[in-house]
Design a protein around this motif. Structure first.
Motif, PDB file in Angstrom:
ATOM      1  N   GLY A 136      -8.062  -6.741   1.354  1.00  0.00           N
ATOM      2  CA  GLY A 136      -7.675  -6.436  -0.013  1.00  0.00           C
ATOM      3  C   GLY A 136      -8.246  -7.418  -1.005  1.00  0.00           C
ATOM      4  N   THR A 137      -7.879  -7.199  -2.261  1.00  0.00           N
ATOM      5  CA  THR A 137      -8.296  -8.053  -3.373  1.00  0.00           C
ATOM      6  C   THR A 137      -7.057  -8.705  -3.967  1.00  0.00           C
ATOM      7  OG1 THR A 137     -10.152  -6.589  -3.880  1.00  0.00           O
ATOM      8  CG2 THR A 137      -9.466  -8.117  -5.602  1.00  0.00           C
ATOM      9  N   VAL A 138      -7.126 -10.009  -4.169  1.00  0.00           N
ATOM     10  CA  VAL A 138      -6.028 -10.772  -4.753  1.00  0.00           C
ATOM     11  C   VAL A 138      -6.509 -11.384  -6.060  1.00  0.00           C
ATOM     12  CG1 VAL A 138      -4.494 -12.750  -4.479  1.00  0.00           C
ATOM     13  CG2 VAL A 138      -5.004 -11.294  -2.513  1.00  0.00           C
ATOM     14  N   ARG A 188     -11.372 -11.960  -2.301  1.00  0.00           N
ATOM     15  CA  ARG A 188     -11.238 -10.884  -1.312  1.00  0.00           C
ATOM     16  C   ARG A 188     -10.780 -11.501   0.002  1.00  0.00           C
ATOM     17  NH1 ARG A 188     -10.932  -5.823  -0.858  1.00  0.00           N
ATOM     18  NH2 ARG A 188     -12.614  -5.570   0.641  1.00  0.00           N
ATOM     19  N   THR A 214      -2.717 -16.488  -1.796  1.00  0.00           N
ATOM     20  CA  THR A 214      -2.222 -15.127  -1.650  1.00  0.00           C
ATOM     21  C   THR A 214      -0.721 -15.138  -1.885  1.00  0.00           C
ATOM     22  OG1 THR A 214      -1.652 -15.285   0.684  1.00  0.00           O
ATOM     23  CG2 THR A 214      -3.928 -14.660   0.149  1.00  0.00           C
ATOM     24  N   ALA A 219      -0.237  -2.697  -6.313  1.00  0.00           N
ATOM     25  CA  ALA A 219      -1.418  -2.214  -5.588  1.00  0.00           C
ATOM     26  C   ALA A 219      -1.164  -0.828  -4.992  1.00  0.00           C
ATOM     27  CB  ALA A 219      -1.822  -3.199  -4.496  1.00  0.00           C
ATOM     28  N   LEU A 249       3.446  -8.832  -1.695  1.00  0.00           N
ATOM     29  CA  LEU A 249       2.325  -8.276  -2.447  1.00  0.00           C
ATOM     30  C   LEU A 249       2.101  -8.977  -3.780  1.00  0.00           C
ATOM     31  CD1 LEU A 249       2.975  -4.455  -1.912  1.00  0.00           C
ATOM     32  CD2 LEU A 249       1.274  -5.877  -0.748  1.00  0.00           C
ATOM     33  N   ARG A 250       3.156  -9.585  -4.305  1.00  0.00           N
ATOM     34  CA  ARG A 250       3.036 -10.278  -5.584  1.00  0.00           C
ATOM     35  C   ARG A 250       3.997 -11.451  -5.609  1.00  0.00           C
ATOM     36  NH1 ARG A 250       4.444  -6.522 -10.278  1.00  0.00           N
ATOM     37  NH2 ARG A 250       6.579  -7.096  -9.735  1.00  0.00           N
ATOM     38  N   PHE A 293      -1.801  -8.742  -5.042  1.00  0.00           N
ATOM     39  CA  PHE A 293      -2.816  -7.808  -4.560  1.00  0.00           C
ATOM     40  C   PHE A 293      -3.029  -6.743  -5.629  1.00  0.00           C
ATOM     41  CE2 PHE A 293      -1.687  -9.453  -0.349  1.00  0.00           C
ATOM     42  CZ  PHE A 293      -2.935  -9.518   0.252  1.00  0.00           C
ATOM     43  N   THR A 294      -4.285  -6.492  -5.964  1.00  0.00           N
ATOM     44  CA  THR A 294      -4.603  -5.353  -6.812  1.00  0.00           C
ATOM     45  C   THR A 294      -5.099  -4.182  -5.980  1.00  0.00           C
ATOM     46  OG1 THR A 294      -6.837  -6.227  -7.167  1.00  0.00           O
ATOM     47  CG2 THR A 294      -5.145  -6.813  -8.780  1.00  0.00           C
ATOM     48  N   GLN A 295      -5.447  -4.455  -4.737  1.00  0.00           N
ATOM     49  CA  GLN A 295      -5.830  -3.417  -3.769  1.00  0.00           C
ATOM     50  C   GLN A 295      -5.539  -3.966  -2.386  1.00  0.00           C
ATOM     51  OE1 GLN A 295      -8.837  -3.764  -1.589  1.00  0.00           O
ATOM     52  NE2 GLN A 295      -8.134  -1.910  -0.525  1.00  0.00           N
ATOM     53  N   VAL A 296      -4.921  -3.159  -1.514  1.00  0.00           N
ATOM     54  CA  VAL A 296      -4.592  -3.612  -0.166  1.00  0.00           C
ATOM     55  C   VAL A 296      -4.734  -2.457   0.817  1.00  0.00           C
ATOM     56  CG1 VAL A 296      -2.113  -3.133  -0.412  1.00  0.00           C
ATOM     57  CG2 VAL A 296      -2.886  -4.882   1.211  1.00  0.00           C
TER      58      VAL A 296
END
Length: 371
Positions: A62-64, A95, A159, A186, A219-220, A237-240
């Protein structure tokens, strides 16, 4: 006591080499966009803590994005080796890939390049695109199975999981634990666990941890300072993706012309690392406990010389002297010195060579300085 002490999931995510690396770019996104609250079955704070303790993660990518607004004076360019200070302001992106405790990768993204840290079984690689340089270390057998090596000890969380582990370690009678509002992070439904200090001397208002409702992964992570409804520090995370990444993600193939430095793995010290670190510097002590703990260090020479890493009598760095000279002068029945304040912490540098720091009000530092 941390409920995650025996659970190493994602502790690998911030090798020290990556944790202090410059990530000067990254698209500025401001505060993470809020989404509509999902409707989730009720869960208590105790149940959410158990969820975190018992979750099992096979894979993740994912992207953080990390954002910090700590209310600090301009530091970049004034403090020598400003890699760390760039992480204390602005927005930064990385990433991550995870495929079990022995295969992990972090890519720190910058507008001018990239830094990667890759662990593939016993091989630990770091690579910097700007200079096209790489370092390689073979992790030893003793005590390293399923754990990061010495070089993978985090110095800064990168993260939500890393930050959550640190925060959950602070849970004690000085902490009020509750459930906040549900959220979508995300694209995933999440519960929110809220930690709030009971002591009024703490500058921290709340820590908020958004936990995936089904995977139970943070996640956040947000830290709110007193008197503010916007996070002073947040990462999310903006994408996971919870599928196990392909093995190719963890194979490091040096680019053409790369300069590779081979390093020797250090044998771990006997006993607990944290105790060894404290024992190595008897001039550092902790006063108090919980959220209002104050670290006190006795430094050689003047504060300016000590912070610059120069011996007493040596000429202080001009930029650092400028920074210290710009801090407000303070004095009281404890003595005199300079005060650095941010939204979440205070640092007192006394003229008699002490440094006192904590996530506390200046008044708490003055109280400890009086002895």
């Amino acid at each position: 006591m941390s409920i995650l002490r025996s659970r190493p999931v994602l502790r690998w995510l911030v090798p020290a080499a990556a944790g202090v690396a410059v990530i000067g770019g990254g698209a500025a996104i401001g505060t993470f966009a809020a989404e509509a609250e999902p409707s989730l079955p009720p869960r208590t704070a105790a149940q959410l803590l158990v969820d975190l303790q018992t979750s099992r993660l096979e894979g993740l990518s994912g992207t953080v994005v990390q954002r910090a607004d700590l209310g600090l004076p301009p530091l970049v360019g004034l403090v020598p080796g400003n890699d760390l200070t760039t992480l204390l302001t602005g927005t930064h992106t990385l990433r991550v890939w995870y495929s079990g405790p022995e295969r992990q990768r972090v890519a720190l993204l910058d507008t001018l390049g990239e830094q990667d840290v890759i662990r593939n079984d016993r091989d630990l690689w770091t690579w910097e695109s700007r200079g096209n340089t790489a370092r390689h270390r073979t992790l030893g057998d003793a005590g390293t199975a399923g754990k990061p090596g010495h070089a993978a000890t985090p110095s800064l969380p990168a993260t939500p999981q890393e930050a959550a582990d640190l925060a959950l370690g602070a849970i004690d009678p000085s902490t009020e634990v509750s459930v906040g509002r549900s959220a979508t992070v995300a694209g995933r439904d999440a519960y929110e666990l809220v930690l709030q200090p009971r002591d009024g001397d703490s500058l921290v208002h709340q820590l908020r941890i958004a936990i995936d409702a089904t995977q139970h992964v943070p996640l956040r992570f947000e830290v709110l300072a007193k008197g503010s409804d916007q996070p002073a520090f947040e990462m999310a995370f903006t994408q996971v993706d919870y599928r196990r990444p392909d093995a190719d993600q963890f194979a490091f193939n040096p680019p053409p012309g790369v300069a590779v430095t081979e390093e020797t793995a250090e044998r771990p010290s006997a006993g607990r690392p944290a105790q060894a670190a404290r024992g190595a510097d008897p001039q550092v002590r902790a006063v108090g406990d919980g959220w209002t703990t104050v670290l006190v260090a006795r430094l050689d020479g003047t504060p300016g010389e000590a912070v610059a890493g120069k011996p007493a009598g040596a000429a202080p760095d001009a930029d650092l002297s400028k920074l210290l000279g710009g801090l407000p002068a303070v004095r009281g029945d404890w003595g005199s010195g300079r005060l650095l304040t941010g939204k979440l912490f205070s640092v007192l540098l006394t003229d008699d060579g002490r440094v006192l720091a904590g996530a506390v009000t200046p008044e708490r530092l003055y109280q400890v300085a009086r002895g």
